[in-house]
Design a protein around this motif. Structure first.
Motif, short mmCIF file in Angstrom:
data_model
loop_
_atom_site.label_atom_id
_atom_site.label_comp_id
_atom_site.label_asym_id
_atom_site.label_seq_id
_atom_site.Cartn_x
_atom_site.Cartn_y
_atom_site.Cartn_z
N VAL A 144 0.83 -1.20 0.00
CA VAL A 144 0.00 0.00 0.00
C VAL A 144 0.87 1.26 0.00
O VAL A 144 0.60 2.22 -0.74
CB VAL A 144 -0.95 0.00 1.21
CG1 VAL A 144 -1.64 1.34 1.38
CG2 VAL A 144 -1.99 -1.11 1.06
N MET A 145 1.91 1.27 0.81
CA MET A 145 2.81 2.43 0.85
C MET A 145 3.50 2.64 -0.49
O MET A 145 3.70 3.77 -0.93
CB MET A 145 3.84 2.25 1.98
CG MET A 145 3.24 2.31 3.38
SD MET A 145 4.41 1.83 4.67
CE MET A 145 5.60 3.17 4.58
N ASP A 146 3.86 1.54 -1.14
CA ASP A 146 4.48 1.65 -2.46
C ASP A 146 3.52 2.26 -3.47
O ASP A 146 3.91 3.12 -4.28
CB ASP A 146 4.94 0.26 -2.93
CG ASP A 146 5.48 0.30 -4.35
OD1 ASP A 146 6.54 0.90 -4.57
OD2 ASP A 146 4.82 -0.28 -5.25
N ILE A 147 2.27 1.83 -3.44
CA ILE A 147 1.27 2.38 -4.37
C ILE A 147 1.10 3.88 -4.15
O ILE A 147 1.04 4.67 -5.10
CB ILE A 147 -0.08 1.66 -4.18
CG1 ILE A 147 0.01 0.22 -4.71
CG2 ILE A 147 -1.21 2.41 -4.88
CD1 ILE A 147 -1.15 -0.66 -4.32
N ARG A 148 1.04 4.30 -2.90
CA ARG A 148 0.83 5.72 -2.61
C ARG A 148 1.99 6.59 -3.07
O ARG A 148 1.79 7.75 -3.43
CB ARG A 148 0.61 5.89 -1.10
CG ARG A 148 -0.73 5.37 -0.61
CD ARG A 148 -0.79 5.36 0.90
NE ARG A 148 -2.09 4.89 1.39
CZ ARG A 148 -2.29 4.46 2.63
NH1 ARG A 148 -1.29 4.44 3.51
NH2 ARG A 148 -3.50 4.05 2.99
N THR A 149 3.19 6.08 -3.02
CA THR A 149 4.36 6.90 -3.32
C THR A 149 4.92 6.67 -4.72
O THR A 149 5.78 7.43 -5.16
CB THR A 149 5.48 6.61 -2.30
OG1 THR A 149 5.80 5.21 -2.31
CG2 THR A 149 5.04 6.99 -0.89
N ARG A 150 4.46 5.65 -5.40
CA ARG A 150 5.00 5.36 -6.73
C ARG A 150 4.60 6.43 -7.73
O ARG A 150 3.44 6.84 -7.80
CB ARG A 150 4.50 4.00 -7.21
CG ARG A 150 5.26 3.44 -8.42
CD ARG A 150 4.59 2.19 -8.95
NE ARG A 150 4.23 1.25 -7.88
CZ ARG A 150 3.39 0.25 -8.05
NH1 ARG A 150 2.80 0.06 -9.24
NH2 ARG A 150 3.11 -0.57 -7.05
N GLU A 151 5.55 6.90 -8.51
CA GLU A 151 5.27 7.91 -9.52
C GLU A 151 4.62 7.27 -10.74
O GLU A 151 4.96 6.14 -11.11
CB GLU A 151 6.55 8.64 -9.92
CG GLU A 151 7.16 9.48 -8.81
CD GLU A 151 8.34 10.29 -9.31
OE1 GLU A 151 8.64 10.23 -10.52
OE2 GLU A 151 8.97 10.97 -8.48
N LEU A 152 3.72 8.01 -11.35
CA LEU A 152 3.12 7.53 -12.60
C LEU A 152 4.18 7.57 -13.69
O LEU A 152 4.94 8.54 -13.81
CB LEU A 152 1.93 8.42 -12.99
CG LEU A 152 0.70 8.34 -12.09
CD1 LEU A 152 -0.28 9.44 -12.46
CD2 LEU A 152 0.04 6.98 -12.19
N PRO A 153 4.25 6.53 -14.50
CA PRO A 153 5.23 6.53 -15.59
C PRO A 153 4.89 7.58 -16.65
O PRO A 153 3.74 8.03 -16.75
CB PRO A 153 5.12 5.11 -16.16
CG PRO A 153 3.78 4.63 -15.76
CD PRO A 153 3.45 5.29 -14.46
N VAL A 154 5.90 7.97 -17.39
CA VAL A 154 5.68 8.90 -18.50
C VAL A 154 4.77 8.23 -19.53
O VAL A 154 5.05 7.10 -19.95
CB VAL A 154 7.02 9.29 -19.15
CG1 VAL A 154 6.79 10.21 -20.34
CG2 VAL A 154 7.93 9.96 -18.12
N PRO A 155 3.68 8.87 -19.92
CA PRO A 155 2.74 8.23 -20.84
C PRO A 155 3.36 7.95 -22.21
O PRO A 155 4.08 8.78 -22.77
CB PRO A 155 1.61 9.26 -20.96
CG PRO A 155 1.76 10.16 -19.78
CD PRO A 155 3.21 10.19 -19.48
#
Length: 202
Positions: A144-155
């Motif tokens: 859950v912590m990883d999901i919250r802090t993970r950056e969205l990849p460049v589209p």
């Protein structure tokens, strides 16, 4: 956590007196929640925390407000871990000990076989933090912590589904009012504001 050859923080010295503490993780977490509870005045929050953390709170709760605030600040500094670097503190808030209680409970059972409900009043705050920091990546709270802090990849034209899936997960696990502070930074700011308000209102 302190070096293994050091004893747990069970007492502090304040103004020449020995102050004995109750430092189990559940008591510290209760104080974290109390400090955010706006139904109480700032000084009431301090007093409630002192009742939770002191073995003999009565003698101290009769002291002047400024002295009670100073005592609580001394205890809090002794119990909380050292501040982390700005790099570690920046970014989205990853954790709320209250809202994430079920994830934390499940993760401790999964990784260590520890039932945190049975450890209330026994497991110290420093021990709790050491175990928490050691949780493996496959535990629920770490995921859950990883999901919250993970950056969205460049589209790109190839990763639209991946970005959409991550956005949905972030929305599912988002913390209310999540900002760029970790719990310790937020509490430090709150305590500084609480201290000044309590002196004015006393």
């Amino acid at each position: 956590m302190q070096p293994l050859y050091c004893a747990e923080t069970e007492e502090i010295h304040f103004r020449g007196r020995r102050v004995r503490l109750l430092g189990s993780f559940d008591r510290v977490l209760k104080c974290c929640a109390l400090l955010r509870e706006e139904v109480f005045t700032p000084l009431q929050r301090v007093d409630l925390c002192l009742r939770s953390l002191l073995r003999r709170p009565g003698r101290w709760l009769r002291r002047r407000p400024e002295e009670r605030i100073e005592l609580f600040q001394t205890i809090w500094k002794a119990m909380l871990p050292p501040p982390r670097s700005k790099a570690q503190s920046s970014g989205p808030r990853a954790l709320d000990f209250d809202l994430d209680a079920a994830y934390i409970f499940a993760s401790f059972r999964q990784a260590y076989g520890v039932d945190l409900l049975k450890e209330r009043g026994r497991l110290s705050w420093n021990q709790f933090l050491a175990l928490f920091d050691g949780l493996p990546e496959n535990t629920k709270i770490r995921q859950v912590m990883d999901i919250r802090t993970r950056e969205l990849p460049v589209p790109t034209k190839y990763n639209q589904k991946e970005i959409g899936a991550l956005r949905r997960l972030k929305a599912c696990y988002a913390l209310p009012g999540a900002g760029g502070e970790n719990y310790q930074d937020g509490l430090s700011k709150l305590f500084n504001a609480l201290k000044s308000q309590a002196v004015k209102k006393a």
